[in-house]
Every structure is written in structure tokens, then in C-alpha cells.
Design an enzyme around this catalytic site. Structure first.
Site, short mmCIF file in Angstrom:
data_model
loop_
_atom_site.label_atom_id
_atom_site.label_comp_id
_atom_site.label_asym_id
_atom_site.label_seq_id
_atom_site.Cartn_x
_atom_site.Cartn_y
_atom_site.Cartn_z
N LEU A 155 10.68 -23.88 31.09
CA LEU A 155 11.54 -24.56 30.14
C LEU A 155 10.78 -25.71 29.50
O LEU A 155 9.90 -26.32 30.12
CB LEU A 155 12.80 -25.09 30.85
CG LEU A 155 13.65 -24.04 31.55
CD1 LEU A 155 15.01 -24.62 31.91
CD2 LEU A 155 13.83 -22.78 30.72
N GLY A 199 10.74 -21.72 34.67
CA GLY A 199 11.43 -20.86 33.70
C GLY A 199 10.60 -19.66 33.27
O GLY A 199 11.14 -18.61 32.91
N ASN A 204 9.10 -23.59 40.87
CA ASN A 204 8.57 -24.83 41.45
C ASN A 204 9.41 -26.05 41.11
O ASN A 204 8.92 -27.18 41.14
CB ASN A 204 7.13 -25.04 40.95
CG ASN A 204 7.07 -25.23 39.44
OD1 ASN A 204 7.85 -24.63 38.71
ND2 ASN A 204 6.16 -26.07 38.98
N GLU A 205 10.70 -25.83 40.78
CA GLU A 205 11.53 -26.93 40.29
C GLU A 205 11.53 -28.16 41.20
O GLU A 205 11.50 -29.30 40.74
CB GLU A 205 12.98 -26.45 40.09
CG GLU A 205 13.24 -25.70 38.80
CD GLU A 205 12.75 -24.26 38.83
OE1 GLU A 205 12.16 -23.83 39.84
OE2 GLU A 205 12.93 -23.56 37.81
C1 LIG Z 1 19.18 -28.48 36.80
C2 LIG Z 1 17.85 -28.55 36.17
C3 LIG Z 1 17.12 -27.25 36.27
C4 LIG Z 1 16.10 -27.19 35.19
C5 LIG Z 1 15.17 -26.08 35.39
C6 LIG Z 1 13.94 -26.16 34.89
C7 LIG Z 1 12.99 -25.08 35.02
C8 LIG Z 1 11.68 -25.33 34.29
O1 LIG Z 1 11.13 -24.41 33.76
S1 LIG Z 1 11.08 -26.93 34.21
C9 LIG Z 1 9.43 -26.75 33.57
C10 LIG Z 1 8.49 -26.44 34.69
N1 LIG Z 1 7.16 -26.24 34.20
C11 LIG Z 1 6.09 -26.74 34.78
O2 LIG Z 1 6.15 -27.40 35.80
C12 LIG Z 1 4.78 -26.47 34.11
C13 LIG Z 1 4.21 -27.70 33.51
N2 LIG Z 1 2.95 -27.43 32.86
C14 LIG Z 1 1.79 -27.24 33.52
O3 LIG Z 1 1.72 -27.25 34.73
C15 LIG Z 1 0.56 -27.00 32.68
O4 LIG Z 1 0.84 -27.42 31.37
C16 LIG Z 1 0.12 -25.53 32.64
C17 LIG Z 1 -0.49 -25.17 34.02
C18 LIG Z 1 1.25 -24.59 32.29
C19 LIG Z 1 -0.99 -25.36 31.57
O5 LIG Z 1 -2.03 -26.27 31.84
P1 LIG Z 1 -3.09 -26.60 30.70
O6 LIG Z 1 -4.10 -27.50 31.32
O7 LIG Z 1 -3.57 -25.35 30.08
O8 LIG Z 1 -2.27 -27.33 29.56
P2 LIG Z 1 -1.72 -28.83 29.57
O9 LIG Z 1 -2.79 -29.73 29.03
O10 LIG Z 1 -1.16 -29.19 30.89
O11 LIG Z 1 -0.52 -28.73 28.55
C20 LIG Z 1 -0.74 -28.63 27.15
C21 LIG Z 1 0.38 -29.36 26.43
O12 LIG Z 1 1.61 -28.70 26.74
C22 LIG Z 1 2.54 -29.65 27.29
N3 LIG Z 1 3.39 -28.94 28.27
C23 LIG Z 1 3.01 -28.29 29.35
N4 LIG Z 1 4.05 -27.74 29.98
C24 LIG Z 1 5.14 -28.08 29.26
C25 LIG Z 1 6.52 -27.81 29.39
N5 LIG Z 1 7.03 -27.07 30.41
N6 LIG Z 1 7.35 -28.30 28.48
C26 LIG Z 1 6.89 -29.05 27.44
N7 LIG Z 1 5.59 -29.33 27.25
C27 LIG Z 1 4.72 -28.85 28.15
C28 LIG Z 1 1.65 -30.70 27.94
O13 LIG Z 1 2.34 -31.90 28.10
C29 LIG Z 1 0.53 -30.79 26.92
O14 LIG Z 1 1.05 -31.56 25.85
P3 LIG Z 1 0.07 -32.49 24.95
O15 LIG Z 1 -0.91 -31.55 24.31
O16 LIG Z 1 0.98 -33.16 23.99
O17 LIG Z 1 -0.59 -33.45 25.90
#
Ligand SMILES: CCCC/C=C/CC(=O)SCCNC(=O)CCNC(=O)[C@H](O)C(C)(C)COP(=O)(O)OP(=O)(O)OC[C@H]1O[C@@H](n2cnc3c(N)ncnc32)[C@H](O)[C@@H]1OP(=O)(O)O
Length: 302
Positions: free
Chosen positions: A108, A153, A177-178
Site C-alpha cells: 500500500l 499489500g 510485514n505490517e
Molecule cells: C490497519 C492498517 C493496515 C494497513 C495495511 C498496510 C499494508 C501495507 O502494504 S503498508 C506498506 C508496506 N510496505 C513496505 O513496508 C515496503 C516499504 N518499502 C521498502 O521496503 C523499499 O522501498 C523496497 C524494498 C520496496 C524497495 O527498496 P528500494 O531501495 O529499491 O527503493 P527505496 O529507495 O526504498 O524507495 C524508492 C522510493 O519509493 C518510496 N516508497 C517505498 N515504498 C513505499 C510505499 N509502500 N509507499 C509509498 N512510497 C514508498 C520511498 O520512500 C522512496 O521514495 P523517495 O524516492 O521519495 O525517497
């Protein structure tokens, strides 16, 4: 058959006004992207659909760089693509995969859940529910060709599919991994995981926020197959051929039989689930956790 038709009508009726609005908007979805034999196909900014009419299969490529985070717009485009394919009798199966190297989906979009107002959170959560319902109950065979990391997500999206093929790359991991973000996977995320890997493994995975590397993911059953990276798409295609060999009506009804009780739980508690989400996400402590997590992601680079 009546049950399957009923479920389609129900899920179609659930398409939200925001989706209908986008569908009507000029320039959001373009003209045919290919697909001869009279097959109408399409593209949208974040979803590339590659049709193979002869096989009855379309490959749906997610391309919402950098990490395929499931933003409101991206979810909307995904749903519209799915609906179009479901309504086109040419297609019996779709393969969902990523066009972003090394990343299936980062889950998400955290920016949709941080620093916004309650109305936005409600709208976003409705779209997430819709994605889950529509993919989970799709009458098509849906196979995930997971060619990158797939947390939270992203994992949920793949769990809605009928079969998951994961690339054997030590950099990739998949799981819900929430808890690592200080948030709690809702009951329908949990139910989908329990249905896939069983109660005990799901409990451990959810409490610890486990992200499984390929061998572990296969062992626990989060994915059905792990193959060399360059064979993910071809494996998905051959698995698809096997699934499409089954008489469609029998397979569809069996899918509904297996999944309807889980989907019904959300369908009957949908509004309450949105209210719970909004209440939870608006808490100061949760907003702080999410902001801190996003900051950590951003600082990782510099
Ligand atoms: C009741 C509540 C329940 C809510 C449920 C939620 C479920 C979810 O899905 S919560 C989201 C969980 N996701 C994560 O934990 C993943 C987070 N991201 C990462 O671990 C890494 O980004 C990655 C391993 C996927 C990729 O790593 P990589 O080194 O290639 O890229 P990054 O430099 O980390 O990221 C690039 C860019 O993208 C932004 N970003 C990363 N993930 C998200 C995201 N889920 N949502 C929005 N934005 C994200 C990150 O901040 C970077 O942004 P900038 O370029 O502006 O610095």
C-alpha cells in the site's frame, strides 16, 4: 453457474464512483495496445496489458515506478484493467507481474495513509477493499509472476491469485510485514494468509511480520513455485495452460465455493472495516510510526 454470475454482478456493482469517473475520463485509458483478431485491448499510464488472444491469456504488467506502491490511482487503473479483461470473452486467464525491475509491489502507498484527512483515508481503504474483492473473486484464472520483492499489500495482491510463481533471487522476499511498521493487518488480510498457509504458520508470520526469502516462502506455502528469474514468465504461462485445461464453469464455481465465505466476511462488515481503518490510521501514534517509517525509507538513500 447462477452463483458465479451472481458474484460477478455483485462485484461489478461494487465498482466505486471514483472508478467509474476515471473510466469515463478522456486520456486516462487509451486505445488498443495490440491484440489482433478483433480483440480490443488497452493501456493506461500505470498498467500495461499484453494480450495473447490465441491463448486466451493477458499479461498485466504493473508499472507504477519506482516501487509499484498501490496508490489510489494505481489501484483504480488495475481494477479497470481487470474489469475490461473479465468482460472480454476472449480472455480466461491473466498473469499479473511487474514492469519495475526487482520489485513486484512495495504494498500500500504509505503516502495515502499519512497526513491526509479522514475522508481520504476512507476513500483509499474502500479502493484497497475493492482490489482485494475483485481479484480474490475474479472468474478468470489469475496467476502471479512475482519478479521482485513483495511486502505487505504486494503480498496480499499475490495472495488473491490462484497460483504464485516467485523468482529465485536472494534479494526478493514476500510476506505480510505490517507489524514491523507498527500497524496491524486487518482480518481479511489475515484470512487470506490463513487460507493459503494455515493458521499456525500465518499466526507466526503475522506476529513477527516475516518477509520470507524464496526457499522459505516455498516451504511455508506463501508461493507455489520458485524458479530461476528468467523462467518466471514462462513458468506462469505453462501453469496457466494447465489451469485453462479445466472446464471453466467447474473451475469458477469451485473457486467461488472455496473463497465466498472469506469474501462474505468483508462484504458484510465493509463499512465497519472502513470505520476501523480510519479510526486506527488517524491515531497520533500510528501517524508518527508511519511518518518515521517513510522518513527511514527516504534517508536510506542519502
Ligand atoms: C490497519 C492498517 C493496515 C494497513 C495495511 C498496510 C499494508 C501495507 O502494504 S503498508 C506498506 C508496506 N510496505 C513496505 O513496508 C515496503 C516499504 N518499502 C521498502 O521496503 C523499499 O522501498 C523496497 C524494498 C520496496 C524497495 O527498496 P528500494 O531501495 O529499491 O527503493 P527505496 O529507495 O526504498 O524507495 C524508492 C522510493 O519509493 C518510496 N516508497 C517505498 N515504498 C513505499 C510505499 N509502500 N509507499 C509509498 N512510497 C514508498 C520511498 O520512500 C522512496 O521514495 P523517495 O524516492 O521519495 O525517497
Amino acid at each position: 453457474m447462477a452463483l458465479a454470475v451472481g458474484m460477478r454482478v455483485l462485484t461489478r456493482a461494487l465498482l466505486r464512483p471514483w472508478a467509474r469517473g476515471l473510466r469515463a475520463a478522456p486520456g486516462r485509458t487509451g486505445p488498443a495496445a495490440g491484440g489482433g483478431d478483433g480483440v480490443r485491448c488497452f493501456r493506461s499510464p500505470r498498467v500495461l496489458v499484453e494480450p495473447d488472444p490465441a491463448a486466451g491469456v493477458a499479461v498485466v504488467k504493473m508499472r507504477n515506478p519506482p516501487v509499484n506502491s498501490l496508490s489510489l490511482e494505481f489501484l483504480t487503473e488495475l481494477l479497470i484493467s481487470l474489469e475490461k479483461l473479465e468482460n472480454d470473452k476472449t480472455f480466461h486467464g491473466i498473469i499479473i507481474t511487474s514492469d519495475c525491475p526487482g520489485i513486484f509491489s512495495a504494498g500500500l502507498d504509505l503516502t495515502e495513509m499519512c497526513g491526509r484527512d479522514p475522508e481520504h483515508y476512507a476513500e483509499y481503504w474502500k479502493a484497497v477493499q475493492e482490489m482485494w474483492l475483485r481479484f480474490y473473486l475474479s472468474n478468470l484464472v489469475v496467476i502471479a509472476a512475482i519478479n521482485g520483492i513483495s511486502p505487505a499489500g504486494g503480498c496480499l495482491l499475490s495472495l488473491t491469485c490462484d497460483y504464485r510463481v516467485l523468482a529465485n533471487n536472494p534479494k526478493y522476499a514476500i510476506g505480510l510485514n505490517e507489524t514491523l511498521l507498527g500497524i496491524v493487518a486487518p482480518f481479511w488480510f489475515k484470512d487470506t494468509l490463513v487460507n493459503t498457509i494455515g493458521h499456525r504458520s500465518a499466526e507466526r508470520a503475522l506476529q513477527l511480520g516475516l518477509l520470507f526469502p524464496p526457499a522459505e516462502a516455498l516451504r511455508v506455502g506463501v508461493v507455489d513455485q520458485v524458479v530461476p528469474e528468467d523462467q518466471v514468465q514462462s513458468t506462469a504461462r505453462s501453469v496457466m495452460a494447465q489451469w485453462l485445461d479445466i472446464p471453466d464453469h467447474a473451475r469458477q464455481l469451485t473457486k467461488i465455493l472455496m473463497r465466498k465465505p472469506t469474501a462474505d466476511r468483508l462484504l458484510t462488515e465493509r463499512d465497519a472495516d472502513i470505520e476501523n481503518f480510519v479510526r486506527f490510521i488517524c491515531k497520533d501514534s500510528i501517524q508518527k510510526s508511519l511518518h518515521a517509517y517513510l522518513e527511514k525509507l527516504k534517508q536510506k538513500k542519502g
